[in-house]
Design a protein around this motif. Structure first.
Motif, PDB file in Angstrom:
ATOM      1  N   THR A 191       0.984  -1.163   0.125  1.00 15.35           N
ATOM      2  CA  THR A 191      -0.033  -0.020   0.037  1.00 15.35           C
ATOM      3  C   THR A 191       0.840   1.196   0.005  1.00 15.35           C
ATOM      4  OG1 THR A 191      -1.688  -1.108   1.204  1.00 15.35           O
ATOM      5  CG2 THR A 191      -1.711   1.371   1.118  1.00 15.35           C
ATOM      6  N   SER A 192       1.780   1.114   0.770  1.00 13.03           N
ATOM      7  CA  SER A 192       2.909   2.352   0.985  1.00 13.03           C
ATOM      8  C   SER A 192       3.347   2.813  -0.486  1.00 13.03           C
ATOM      9  CB  SER A 192       3.808   2.296   1.995  1.00 13.03           C
ATOM     10  OG  SER A 192       4.632   1.036   1.610  1.00 13.03           O
ATOM     11  N   VAL A 193       3.999   1.618  -1.194  1.00 17.63           N
ATOM     12  CA  VAL A 193       4.494   1.732  -2.648  1.00 17.63           C
ATOM     13  C   VAL A 193       3.356   2.213  -3.376  1.00 17.63           C
ATOM     14  CG1 VAL A 193       5.683   0.926  -4.595  1.00 17.63           C
ATOM     15  CG2 VAL A 193       6.308  -0.167  -2.157  1.00 17.63           C
ATOM     16  N   ILE A 194       2.072   1.712  -3.683  1.00 18.38           N
ATOM     17  CA  ILE A 194       1.234   1.989  -4.359  1.00 18.38           C
ATOM     18  C   ILE A 194       0.660   3.662  -4.224  1.00 18.38           C
ATOM     19  CG2 ILE A 194      -1.218   1.787  -5.028  1.00 18.38           C
ATOM     20  CD1 ILE A 194      -0.897  -1.050  -4.541  1.00 18.38           C
ATOM     21  N   VAL A 195       0.767   3.970  -2.949  1.00 18.17           N
ATOM     22  CA  VAL A 195       0.326   5.319  -2.691  1.00 18.17           C
ATOM     23  C   VAL A 195       1.489   6.256  -3.073  1.00 18.17           C
ATOM     24  CG1 VAL A 195       0.127   6.900  -0.833  1.00 18.17           C
ATOM     25  CG2 VAL A 195      -1.191   4.852  -0.842  1.00 18.17           C
ATOM     26  N   SER A 196       2.641   6.020  -2.975  1.00 18.15           N
ATOM     27  CA  SER A 196       3.753   6.792  -3.442  1.00 18.15           C
ATOM     28  C   SER A 196       3.723   6.843  -4.826  1.00 18.15           C
ATOM     29  CB  SER A 196       5.356   6.251  -2.718  1.00 18.15           C
ATOM     30  OG  SER A 196       5.509   4.858  -3.457  1.00 18.15           O
ATOM     31  N   LEU A 197       3.456   5.957  -5.569  1.00 17.70           N
ATOM     32  CA  LEU A 197       3.632   5.847  -6.855  1.00 17.70           C
ATOM     33  C   LEU A 197       2.213   6.860  -7.475  1.00 17.70           C
ATOM     34  CD1 LEU A 197       4.511   4.840  -9.781  1.00 17.70           C
ATOM     35  CD2 LEU A 197       2.735   3.025  -9.616  1.00 17.70           C
ATOM     36  N   ASN A 212       4.678  19.376  -6.263  1.00 16.20           N
ATOM     37  CA  ASN A 212       5.843  19.151  -5.768  1.00 16.20           C
ATOM     38  C   ASN A 212       6.393  17.785  -6.433  1.00 16.20           C
ATOM     39  OD1 ASN A 212       8.048  18.471  -4.000  1.00 16.20           O
ATOM     40  ND2 ASN A 212       6.683  18.474  -1.912  1.00 16.20           N
ATOM     41  N   LYS A 213       7.315  18.316  -7.331  1.00 18.15           N
ATOM     42  CA  LYS A 213       7.808  16.976  -8.202  1.00 18.15           C
ATOM     43  C   LYS A 213       9.241  16.444  -7.548  1.00 18.15           C
ATOM     44  CE  LYS A 213       6.247  19.738 -12.489  1.00 18.15           C
ATOM     45  NZ  LYS A 213       5.012  19.362 -12.044  1.00 18.15           N
ATOM     46  N   LYS A 214       8.987  15.687  -6.671  1.00 19.71           N
ATOM     47  CA  LYS A 214      10.062  15.098  -5.721  1.00 19.71           C
ATOM     48  C   LYS A 214      10.437  13.706  -6.311  1.00 19.71           C
ATOM     49  CE  LYS A 214      10.836  18.204  -2.520  1.00 19.71           C
ATOM     50  NZ  LYS A 214      12.094  18.877  -2.620  1.00 19.71           N
ATOM     51  N   GLY A 215       9.633  13.227  -7.368  1.00 18.03           N
ATOM     52  CA  GLY A 215       9.928  11.967  -7.784  1.00 18.03           C
ATOM     53  C   GLY A 215       9.515  10.841  -6.936  1.00 18.03           C
ATOM     54  N   LEU A 216       9.404   9.687  -7.922  1.00 16.31           N
ATOM     55  CA  LEU A 216       9.291   8.357  -7.022  1.00 16.31           C
ATOM     56  C   LEU A 216       9.891   8.189  -5.851  1.00 16.31           C
ATOM     57  CD1 LEU A 216       7.171   5.860  -7.174  1.00 16.31           C
ATOM     58  CD2 LEU A 216       8.988   4.747  -8.523  1.00 16.31           C
ATOM     59  N   ARG A 217      11.176   8.308  -5.922  1.00 10.00           N
ATOM     60  CA  ARG A 217      12.209   7.787  -4.866  1.00 10.00           C
ATOM     61  C   ARG A 217      11.774   8.717  -3.508  1.00 10.00           C
ATOM     62  NH1 ARG A 217      18.291   8.582  -5.742  1.00 10.00           N
ATOM     63  NH2 ARG A 217      17.801   6.718  -7.205  1.00 10.00           N
ATOM     64  N   GLY A 218      11.427  10.011  -3.760  1.00  8.43           N
ATOM     65  CA  GLY A 218      11.024  11.027  -2.660  1.00  8.43           C
ATOM     66  C   GLY A 218       9.826  10.729  -2.065  1.00  8.43           C
ATOM     67  N   TRP A 219       8.561  10.263  -2.709  1.00  7.40           N
ATOM     68  CA  TRP A 219       7.474   9.984  -2.478  1.00  7.40           C
ATOM     69  C   TRP A 219       7.628   8.602  -1.813  1.00  7.40           C
ATOM     70  CZ3 TRP A 219       4.693  14.015  -1.152  1.00  7.40           C
ATOM     71  CH2 TRP A 219       4.882  15.081  -1.790  1.00  7.40           C
ATOM     72  N   THR A 239      -0.890  19.267  -4.771  1.00  7.85           N
ATOM     73  CA  THR A 239      -2.095  19.206  -5.605  1.00  7.85           C
ATOM     74  C   THR A 239      -3.167  18.543  -4.599  1.00  7.85           C
ATOM     75  OG1 THR A 239      -1.740  17.038  -6.472  1.00  7.85           O
ATOM     76  CG2 THR A 239      -1.103  18.991  -7.762  1.00  7.85           C
ATOM     77  N   TRP A 240      -4.717  18.762  -5.019  1.00 12.32           N
ATOM     78  CA  TRP A 240      -5.645  18.318  -4.057  1.00 12.32           C
ATOM     79  C   TRP A 240      -5.860  16.886  -4.318  1.00 12.32           C
ATOM     80  CZ3 TRP A 240      -8.125  20.504  -0.523  1.00 12.32           C
ATOM     81  CH2 TRP A 240      -7.996  22.095  -0.465  1.00 12.32           C
ATOM     82  N   GLY A 241      -5.493  16.317  -5.418  1.00 14.41           N
ATOM     83  CA  GLY A 241      -5.715  14.707  -5.658  1.00 14.41           C
ATOM     84  C   GLY A 241      -4.672  14.174  -4.859  1.00 14.41           C
ATOM     85  N   SER A 242      -3.443  14.573  -4.657  1.00 11.66           N
ATOM     86  CA  SER A 242      -2.322  14.135  -3.985  1.00 11.66           C
ATOM     87  C   SER A 242      -2.509  14.154  -2.528  1.00 11.66           C
ATOM     88  CB  SER A 242      -0.938  14.500  -4.298  1.00 11.66           C
ATOM     89  OG  SER A 242      -0.617  14.554  -5.765  1.00 11.66           O
ATOM     90  N   ARG A 243      -3.295  15.030  -2.102  1.00 12.56           N
ATOM     91  CA  ARG A 243      -3.546  15.418  -0.545  1.00 12.56           C
ATOM     92  C   ARG A 243      -4.625  14.393  -0.102  1.00 12.56           C
ATOM     93  NH1 ARG A 243      -3.810  22.097  -0.478  1.00 12.56           N
ATOM     94  NH2 ARG A 243      -1.576  22.672  -0.654  1.00 12.56           N
ATOM     95  N   VAL A 244      -5.531  14.103  -1.039  1.00 18.27           N
ATOM     96  CA  VAL A 244      -6.584  13.352  -0.656  1.00 18.27           C
ATOM     97  C   VAL A 244      -6.138  11.856  -0.390  1.00 18.27           C
ATOM     98  CG1 VAL A 244      -8.694  12.222  -1.446  1.00 18.27           C
ATOM     99  CG2 VAL A 244      -8.339  14.793  -1.558  1.00 18.27           C
ATOM    100  N   LEU A 245      -5.206  11.540  -1.211  1.00 19.58           N
ATOM    101  CA  LEU A 245      -4.542  10.082  -1.147  1.00 19.58           C
ATOM    102  C   LEU A 245      -3.691  10.054  -0.031  1.00 19.58           C
ATOM    103  CD1 LEU A 245      -3.120   9.692  -5.073  1.00 19.58           C
ATOM    104  CD2 LEU A 245      -4.897   8.362  -3.770  1.00 19.58           C
ATOM    105  N   VAL A 246      -2.709  11.107   0.059  1.00 15.23           N
ATOM    106  CA  VAL A 246      -2.021  11.034   1.479  1.00 15.23           C
ATOM    107  C   VAL A 246      -2.919  11.081   2.600  1.00 15.23           C
ATOM    108  CG1 VAL A 246      -0.437  12.430   2.735  1.00 15.23           C
ATOM    109  CG2 VAL A 246      -0.121  12.340   0.338  1.00 15.23           C
ATOM    110  N   LEU A 247      -3.983  11.772   2.926  1.00 20.94           N
ATOM    111  CA  LEU A 247      -4.883  11.876   3.946  1.00 20.94           C
ATOM    112  C   LEU A 247      -5.454  10.524   4.125  1.00 20.94           C
ATOM    113  CD1 LEU A 247      -6.299  13.797   5.951  1.00 20.94           C
ATOM    114  CD2 LEU A 247      -7.937  14.207   4.468  1.00 20.94           C
TER     115      LEU A 247
END
Length: 427
Positions: A191-197, A212-219, A239-247
């Motif tokens: 799950t952590s890998v999929i969310v980071s992707l 925030n373009k940190k790349g796959l390694r960063g996320w 982005t709002w999409g990323s924030r919803v995923l992280v939340l």
């Protein structure tokens, strides 16, 4: 017509004959009365004489100094042949010393006599026995009552208790990982890998400088850091999409952390017994051991137990060894004995299970000819110690539920308050 001298002589003769007859009659009546009185009164006098001798014999048994007989069975009594009576210990011994003090008996008014159990009971039943009483926690049972024993007010509420020997699952080096099944750990990592992707794709595909373009390694580092609560310094998604995923991911991590903490704490504090016997109801069909006289009592619960001798500490050791080597699956004995054995188990692998059953009382036993006043005085003293000082409960906590060191310490203080010069008699 006879002359006067002849008449006078005749009258005197009749008078003398009458006197002889009367005297003989008195002698005969006196002899008959004496004989009749002797026949009628002799049996009564004989019974009266024998009763007087009997009273003297009984009185001698109950004259000071009293022989207070006892017998070794832990934790009620601890005594051995040849041991200094001042070193006797146990629940009943400590209680008796306090009873003697409460009754106002001096040191020389009584003495302990340590005997084997069967000879002690036989002595109480023997009219010519030496025991004044048995302060040994004798069971108040119908066989004992029918045999003629008298009892004081109960000193302990006992019964049967089940004990099992079982290993404890203590866990190993990776015991912390047992909070979740291995598949859950795999799902969390995936799950952590999929969310980071997904976060990486969302940030990269978002045009402009708002992402925030940190790349796959960063996320990936960011998501794994959230899982173990490590600060990553990657920053937050823009982005709002990323924030919803992280939340959503953060909420899942929060739940899993709390579940892990609760499950691990439970596993670390809970002793998981590797035994399926939890009480009396599980004993039918199992290999159970008990004391020989208890076998018929257990049959009414459909428990077919093996009866073993229980006269010495060696007999008790055999019972415990049978549990350890799994020759028997359970041991059924008196509740105080089971609790004491479990508290003294060297490897902490003996466990009382279930509630006590077939409850009965233990008391101080007296011979059938014991004076009622003596029994009443001892009973009144027992009631006083319990109702006014709660002493019986305190002694139970020390000797039955407590450890050896605690019991010996309490025994020393009790003996200091009530010392006595006692004698020890063997079998």
């Amino acid at each position: 017509m006879p002359d006067k001298p002849a008449l006078l002589l005749l009258s005197v003769g009749h008078t003398w004959a009458d006197m002889q007859f009367t005297y003989a009659s008195l002698i005969w009546v006196s002899w008959f009365t004496t004989l009749l009185n002797t026949c009628l009164c002799y049996p009564h006098r004989q019974v009266q004489a024998s009763q007087t001798l009997g009273v003297r014999a009984v009185s001698q048994r109950f004259q000071k100094p009293y022989n207070v007989c006892t017998s070794d069975w832990a934790p009620i009594v601890r005594c051995t042949d040849g041991q200094d009576p001042d070193e006797f210990s146990g629940y009943q011994v400590a209680l008796w010393r306090e009873l003697a003090r409460d009754l106002g008996w001096a040191d020389g008014d009584w003495s302990f006599v340590c005997m084997d159990w069967t000879p002690m009971i036989d002595d109480l039943l023997d009219p010519n026995g030496a025991c004044t009483m048995a302060a040994a926690g004798v069971e108040v049972s119908m066989p004992n009552i029918v045999a003629g024993l008298k009892f004081s007010y109960p000193i302990y509420k006992s019964g049967f208790q089940v004990m099992v020997a079982s290993a404890i699952d203590k866990g190993g080096t990776w015991a912390f990982a047992e909070a979740f099944h291995w598949s859950v750990w795999v799902i969390l990592g995936t799950t952590s890998v999929i969310v980071s992707l997904l976060v990486t794709l969302t940030e990269i595909l978002t045009p402009g400088n708002a992402a925030n373009k940190k790349g796959l390694r960063g996320w990936t580092w960011y998501c794994i850091g959230k899982l173990v609560q490590v600060v990553t310094h990657v920053g937050d998604p823009k982005t709002w999409g990323s924030r919803v995923l992280v939340l959503c991911y953060a909420f899942l991590v929060l739940i899993m952390i709390h579940l892990f903490t609760a499950t691990t704490a439970t596993k670390m504090t809970m002793q998981r017994l590797q035994n399926d016997i939890t009480g009396k109801g599980d004993l039918p069909g199992k290999k159970v051991e008990t004391w020989e006289p208890y076998v018929p009592l257990l049959r009414k619960y459909s428990i077919d137990a093996d009866g073993l001798p229980w006269e010495t500490d060696d007999d008790a050791a055999v019972m415990l060894n049978n549990l350890h080597v799994h020759k028997h699956q359970a041991l059924v004995l008196d509740t105080p004995v089971i609790q004491y054995m479990a508290s003294q188990a060297e490897h902490c692998d003996l466990f009382p299970v279930g509630d006590p059953f077939e409850t009965f009382s233990l008391a101080i036993a007296f011979p059938s000819d014991a004076p009622d006043t003596m029994i009443q005085q001892v009973s009144a003293s027992i009631v006083r110690l319990q109702t006014m000082t709660n002493r019986l409960d305190e002694l139970e906590a020390i000797y039955v539920q407590g450890g050896i060191a605690q019991a010996e310490s309490s025994s020393d203080s009790t003996k200091g308050a009530t010392s006595n010069s006692s004698t020890t008699a063997g079998n």
